[in-house]
Design an enzyme around this catalytic site. Sequence first.
Site: not given
Length: 322
Positions: A166, A265
């Site tokens: 991330s 995602d």
Amino acid sequence: MASDTTKEVLTDLSPVIKLYKDGTVERLFGSTQVPPSPDDPATGVASKDLNISPVVQARLYLPELTEPNQKLPVLVYYHGGGFCIGSAFSFLDQPYINILAAEANALIVSVEYRLAPEYPLPIPYEDSWTALQWVASHVTEKPGIEKEPWLTEHGDFSKIYIGGDSAGGNIVHNILLRAGAETLPGDVKIVGGFLSHPYFWGSKPIGSETKEEIEQSLQYKVWLFVYPSVPGGIDNAMINPFVEDAPSLSGLGCSRLLVCLAEKDPLTSRGILYVETVKKSGWNGEVEMVEVEGEDHCFHIFNPETEKAKDLIKRIASFISH
């Protein structure tokens, strides 16, 4: 609660973080810390904490050795959390890194960089670079650097990797560009980098996104929160490597890249674009991409025991131990 004792919220980025007008910060997710373990019962990995500099800490992980002088690949790891939550000492990271260290048979330096809003960007990037320089400095005879025995005795400095999830994946991208332009101590080279569900964003819609969705997104709001003075806003090259004036990806300072994505995602379309842009850039390295069906952002950290999580961690581990 009586109104006179209710603290006024300045910025509410639930379910991530809240900033109050009195300067108090409330981290709502993922930052609860756990101690290191001299001998993890599940993996046999030992971990310990140390100070890299007066402001940067790390948790080191050493897998079980098969011989006393064994040399291992070294992974410098950057945790996720939008630059404002999470920790190298988090209850989420500890089990994940234990599994990765055992699976890759690698020595891992998990970096505790300082977080926004108390330490806005670019401070987390600077701390991350400091940590990488410290690791590389173990090959030099430079006086005044306190060396870590695990690294001097067991680190193979011809096999330095960096990786992150991330926001940590975003850090990896920016560190690789810097490593392509600047020399590390001892002229240490980064062999490979993995970017897992990397945090890239921008004002221009990609795929099915709309302009409104982009501007209402947590990804958009978090970036402006963690880097309030950022030139170019959401189209700064550090978060949007596809803008016209972004540094060329041909300058990435490693020879191998692995980009890990998840089907559900919202960051995945930009992750795919990143891989395509690297391939077209003239970068002289090998790039691989993995997209896991039916999964969402950083699923392998939130629950590393599922089959798909185990498969992805094995994939990352084989990239490091290659």
